[in-house]
Scaffold this motif. Structure first.
Motif, short mmCIF file in Angstrom:
data_model
loop_
_atom_site.label_atom_id
_atom_site.label_comp_id
_atom_site.label_asym_id
_atom_site.label_seq_id
_atom_site.Cartn_x
_atom_site.Cartn_y
_atom_site.Cartn_z
N GLU A 102 65.38 -5.59 31.84
CA GLU A 102 66.76 -5.39 32.29
C GLU A 102 67.65 -6.61 31.99
O GLU A 102 68.86 -6.54 32.15
CB GLU A 102 66.80 -5.09 33.80
CG GLU A 102 66.29 -3.72 34.19
CD GLU A 102 67.10 -2.57 33.63
OE1 GLU A 102 68.27 -2.79 33.28
OE2 GLU A 102 66.54 -1.46 33.51
N GLY A 107 67.80 -2.81 28.13
CA GLY A 107 67.18 -2.36 29.37
C GLY A 107 65.87 -1.63 29.16
O GLY A 107 65.21 -1.81 28.12
N SER A 108 65.48 -0.82 30.13
CA SER A 108 64.22 -0.08 29.99
C SER A 108 64.24 1.14 30.90
O SER A 108 65.17 1.34 31.67
CB SER A 108 63.05 -0.97 30.40
OG SER A 108 62.96 -1.04 31.81
N GLN A 109 63.20 1.94 30.79
CA GLN A 109 63.06 3.11 31.66
C GLN A 109 62.03 2.84 32.75
O GLN A 109 61.59 3.75 33.43
CB GLN A 109 62.63 4.32 30.83
CG GLN A 109 63.64 4.75 29.81
CD GLN A 109 63.09 5.86 28.95
OE1 GLN A 109 62.26 5.66 28.08
NE2 GLN A 109 63.54 7.08 29.21
N MET A 174 70.02 -0.42 37.96
CA MET A 174 68.64 -0.34 37.49
C MET A 174 67.93 -1.69 37.66
O MET A 174 66.76 -1.74 38.04
CB MET A 174 68.60 0.09 36.02
CG MET A 174 68.92 1.53 35.80
SD MET A 174 67.65 2.61 36.51
CE MET A 174 68.54 3.39 37.83
#
Lengths: 233, 206
Positions: A102, A107-109, A174
């Motif tokens: 992040e 970013g990422s999941q 997030m």
């Protein structure tokens, strides 16, 4: 019209050469960027930040557990301790990876996944290794654990957010979720070291609640930060 | 080309790690990483070259989001300000375009939220005044592209524009949009299906 015709239209749109207006816009960008050009040090590799977040998790939970007393550690069997440590480390690694990712705009999941993994893995593990589902003094014994866990999660969250600010977070909601999950895991790890109550129902509800509440709070604070940022644009 | 044919075409592109479209501009993409590294070291020439290489793609991306040309120019400025502030977060081993388009995508979303706030407060007029800027900015290719992509959802439009107009690979689009390669392929497939349905003879809007 078939896909090839569509491809042709889109390809032509992509090949359009920049016109005078475009060049003027680009020239304006150039002058703005070049007027404030100075060298920057690229962010350290992902694994370094991942390791830093994990070290923070271990140090804060270990220090808080030591300060409050390692009563929980003394009543755990070796196998229980190993199983809890492995699961904590695995889920904390996912949350650390989410935090580290992040820090960049991509970013990422993993943020939501880390909280879901914690919410599923720990109740399943605790139901396997602990016994006791009696609800005598369930709330009166549980609230102090929840409060103590959250009290440890707060300084952990502050340290995590300090590291996050080294990057460029695009979606604080997030990032907040990932940071909240990791700081909640820090609180959970402290409780496993400190709390001598090994009743399955107590550990499954009140100890795991620290991670869930912390994750949700992190998300809410991040969302508020996003909202404030959008309002100021 | 049918749905299976399109999926096979996408698979082939992904397997061979080739960009979705091959043009001279796209062929120079590997150089963007080197330019970005030099930009981080405050190399003026590299910064200029990077801006020249990436900005037209960004402008096409913004124009395809059904924004007017003036909004696209504002977004370009905004995106480059963000790129400049975030340039230390680019890691030299990674491709540049997903990193740039992730920032651009957030700029678009922020702009959308802002315009929604403004819309709530503003007073509507019956007819917009005609401006000279509209005549100058309305190029035929942009109108065609806007019309073509208008029926798509925001996510589908993102995917189609990044794949076909910005020339990114499926993997790069997946990184820029925080989704999986499978999800990108599915969105592209559905977007194409929708466009072909709309543009089929007898149903056409174009």
């Amino acid at each position: 019209m078939n896909s090839d015709d569509l491809d042709r239209i889109l390809d032509n749109a992509g090949r359009t050469s920049p016109d005078a207006t475009t060049q003027a816009s680009i020239a304006h960008v150039e002058s703005t960027v070049l007027s404030d050009l100075h060298p920057v040090r690229p962010l350290a590799p992902l694994w370094i930040y991942l390791s830093l977040f994990l070290v923070l998790f271990v140090v804060v939970s270990g220090a808080a557990g030591s300060i409050l007393g390692l009563h929980g550690l003394h009543v755990l069997t070796i196998s229980q301790f190993i199983l809890i440590s492995i699961t904590l480390f695995a889920v904390a690694s996912i949350a650390s990876a989410a935090c580290a990712r992040e820090m960049t705009p991509i970013g990422s999941q993993l943020s939501a996944f880390s909280l879901i993994a914690a919410a599923l893995a720990f109740p399943a593990l605790f139901s396997l290794i602990f016994r006791g589902y009696g609800t005598t003094s369930f709330v009166s014994q549980g609230i102090p654990c929840l409060v103590a866990g959250l009290c440890v999660a707060i300084p952990a969250a502050l340290l995590i957010s300090f590291l996050l600010r080294r990057g460029f977070v695009m979606q604080w909601s997030m990032a907040g979720l990932a940071a909240g999950s990791l700081s909640g895991l820090t609180g959970l790890a402290m409780l496993e070291l400190h709390c001598p109550n090994l009743k399955a129902i107590h550990v499954m509800v009140w100890h795991v609640a620290v991670v869930i509440v912390s994750g949700i709070l992190g998300f809410a604070i991040g969302r508020l930060a996003d909202h404030l940022r959008h309002s100021s644009i | 080309m049918d749905a299976d044919g399109y999926s096979a075409k996408m698979r082939m592109r992904e397997d061979s790690k080739m960009p979705a479209r091959s043009t001279p501009e796209i062929a120079s993409s590997p150089g963007l990483e080197a330019l970005m590294r030099r930009y981080q070291q405050a190399d003026e020439e590299a910064a200029r070259a990077l801006i020249q290489a990436v900005s037209p793609r960004l402008l096409r991306y913004f124009c395809a989001q059904t924004f007017t040309r003036r909004f696209a120019d504002d977004l370009l400025q905004d995106t480059w300000m963000r790129i400049h502030k975030a340039r230390h977060t680019y890691r030299p081993v990674e491709p540049v375009l997903p990193w740039v388009f992730a920032i651009a995508r957030h700029a678009v979303l922020d702009n959308y939220r802002k315009s929604r706030r403004v819309e709530i407060r503003e007073v509507q007029v019956d007819e917009l005044p005609h401006t000279a800027y509209q005549d100058a900015g309305a190029k035929k290719s942009e109108i065609d592209l806007d019309t073509l992509l208008a029926p798509l959802t925001r996510n589908q439009r993102d995917v189609v524009v990044m794949l076909k107009i910005a020339g990114m690979s499926i993997e790069e689009v997946a990184r820029a949009t925080r989704s999986s390669a499978g999800s990108v392929k599915q969105k592209a497939h559905r977007a194409y299906q929708k466009l072909r349905d709309i543009l089929a003879p007898g149903k056409g809007t174009a």
